[in-house]
Design a protein around this motif. Structure first.
Motif, PDB file in Angstrom:
ATOM      1  N   THR A 408       0.834  -1.195   0.000  1.00 55.52           N
ATOM      2  CA  THR A 408       0.000   0.000   0.000  1.00 55.52           C
ATOM      3  C   THR A 408       0.871   1.248   0.000  1.00 55.52           C
ATOM      4  O   THR A 408       2.056   1.213   0.302  1.00 55.52           O
ATOM      5  CB  THR A 408      -0.919   0.032   1.226  1.00 55.52           C
ATOM      6  N   ASN A 410       0.749   3.670   1.988  1.00 56.92           N
ATOM      7  CA  ASN A 410       0.933   4.229   3.327  1.00 56.92           C
ATOM      8  C   ASN A 410       2.409   4.381   3.673  1.00 56.92           C
ATOM      9  O   ASN A 410       3.165   3.416   3.683  1.00 56.92           O
ATOM     10  CB  ASN A 410       0.265   3.324   4.366  1.00 56.92           C
ATOM     11  N   ARG A 424      -4.138   3.601   2.396  1.00 57.60           N
ATOM     12  CA  ARG A 424      -4.287   2.149   2.365  1.00 57.60           C
ATOM     13  C   ARG A 424      -5.204   1.681   1.242  1.00 57.60           C
ATOM     14  O   ARG A 424      -5.469   0.494   1.119  1.00 57.60           O
ATOM     15  CB  ARG A 424      -4.803   1.643   3.716  1.00 57.60           C
TER      16      ARG A 424
END
Length: 481
Positions: A408, A410, A424
């Motif tokens: 992801t 993130n 995410r």
């Protein structure tokens, strides 16, 4: 105070522009930021349902890719080998067993597995432990002979000829051999005296045959550390300016086969088996018997790991594995030639083209993206991602898609995006090297609607600021979509 004002200005910029935009307006705003005034900034966003490009900048311009090239290598390796593929490393006994004594050679034949002894798969069986257990299971309590590691399947040297020489000594520049062990890394300790002589050195784990050579200028007041690898010697060469005293660095290991051989010998003795290294080869005509076949983790797990950590050695190992499969080679049936890397590039182009991907703007020189000659257009990346979006690398009971193996966003695209729910919901692969910052991926992570590519070559700001600008672009593209 100046730093605080700069941060506030940056946040204000984000706040003012974080508004509803069409995809093309978002891309235009990104391309117009002052930091890209002297840059090559390629962007593409494709609607996966319609297959149409909905926003772009320098759509067809081939840009340096850095590690986003790992998505190409991974996608094709999965396609050619299968998500459940495992590298296999055979271990044979060449000799005879009498009354618990084995006389002959323990032969480990390398097939290019990048995961042998890897710290990234701590729960996976270690080949060294497997060898000791298999010997004990056969009732062997004494070995008289040698541990032989056959590293001949891949050509010398292990590094790609298009990598920068200064990269080879560092762990991110580790080469790929038929035998790879412990991530092809080693902790080097050495001590220099005031005259520049190497008074002692050691490697952990042990690497017989590897040296440390000092070619640095001795300097009492400062140390400007640099190293190179000499594969022919082989040696770690200390360069730059050095102070007298002790030093320690984790570097790439040019002799993983030697490290594995030494590790097996130690483990045999530690396992309670006596070992006398005779130095003599097994007698001609000695019987061959398979002791064990070590298997790597499944390829899907290897890809997930390498994409998450951006592991150059793992990725380039898959690149070579593609060439092996394309050539139909196996150890014992000839060795791969010196053109193995170009064979891999040709095989990747062929596989993608057969699946409808326009690979005309793909210029691939290695599997990892470490070579600065690697280039591709934003259009190529989104076309590849779109055509492979629903390509199942698994089977009907265990579906595996490339997007499932990508990490992801993130924490990877600056602090701005990390503070939003999108962090995410986007999966991507990043790529960075000197003057290069790239991202390619999907939104949303589950059942994607879009694929995107952002390839920036040269920029007039620091990297964290550029990452925040890219994060802001992704926010404007996908927020509330």
């Amino acid at each position: 105070m100046k730093k605080i004002l700069s941060t506030l200005a940056l946040l204000l910029c984000f706040t003012l522009t974080a508004q509803a935009m069409t995809p093309q307006e978002a891309v235009n705003a990104f391309a117009a930021i002052p930091a890209l005034g002297h840059s090559t900034a390629g962007v593409a966003v494709i609607d996966l349902d319609s297959g149409k490009i909905v926003a772009s900048n320098n759509l067809e311009l081939a840009c340096m890719t850095a590690s986003t090239m790992k998505t190409v290598t991974s996608a094709v390796a999965l396609g050619m080998l299968g998500a459940d593929y495992r590298f296999e490393t055979p271990v044979e006994l060449v000799g005879s067993i009498n009354d618990g004594v084995f006389r002959g050679d323990i032969v480990i034949t390398g097939t290019g597995d990048p995961t042998l002894g890897s710290r990234h798969f701590p729960r996976h069986p270690d080949i060294v432990d497997e060898i000791v257990k298999a010997l004990l299971d056969k009732g062997i309590r004494r070995v008289e002979g040698r541990v032989v590691v056959d590293n001949s399947f891949y050509p010398f040297p292990g590094y790609n000829g298009n990598w920068e020489n200064e990269d080879l000594a560092w762990t991110y520049g580790a080469g790929v051999h038929a035998i790879n062990y412990a991530d092809n890394e080693v902790l080097v300790r050495y001590t220099l005296n005031g005259a520049g002589a190497v008074t002692s050195y050691s490697f952990s784990p042990s690497v017989p045959g590897l040296q440390v050579i000092n070619r640095a200028n001795m300097h009492a007041g400062r140390s400007s550390f640099d190293v190179r690898l000499e594969y022919g010697t082989p040696a770690v060469v200390v360069m730059g300016e050095q102070r007298a005293g002790s030093n320690a660095r984790t570097l790439s290991n040019p002799l993983p086969d030697s490290m594995l051989m030494a590790s097996v010998k130690r483990a045999i003795k530690r396992g309670g088996i006596e070992m006398e290294t005779t130095g003599r080869a097994a007698e001609k005509g000695s019987a061959h018997s398979l002791l064990l076949t070590h298997q790597s983790p499944e390829l899907s797990a290897i890809v997930r790991s390498l994409l998450d950590r951006s592991d150059n050695m793992f990725a380039h190992a898959l690149y070579k594995a593609v060439a092996v499969r394309a050539q139909g080679r196996t150890p014992g049936r000839g060795v791969m030639g010196a053109n193995i890397d170009s064979q891999a590039a040709d095989a990747i182009q062929h596989w993608l083209t057969k699946r409808g991907v326009d690979a005309g703007a793909l210029y691939q020189w290695d599997g990892s993206g470490l070579a600065r000659g690697n280039k591709a257009s934003p259009h190529f990346f989104v076309d590849m991602l779109a055509r492979l979006n629903n390509y199942n690398y698994g089977d009907s009971t265990n579906a595996v898609y490339l997007r499932d193996l990508m990490p992801t966003a993130n924490g990877r695209v600056g602090t701005f995006l990390a503070g939003t729910p999108l962090a995410r919901q986007i999966v991507l692969k990043s790529g960075s090297m000197n003057a290069v910052q790239c991202f390619v991926g999907y939104y949303p992570a589950s059942k994607p609607r879009y694929a995107f590519a952002v390839l920036v070559n040269t920029f007039d700001c620091n990297r964290p600021t550029l990452k925040n600008h890219i994060g802001h672009l992704l926010y404007n593209l996908f927020n509330e979509k």
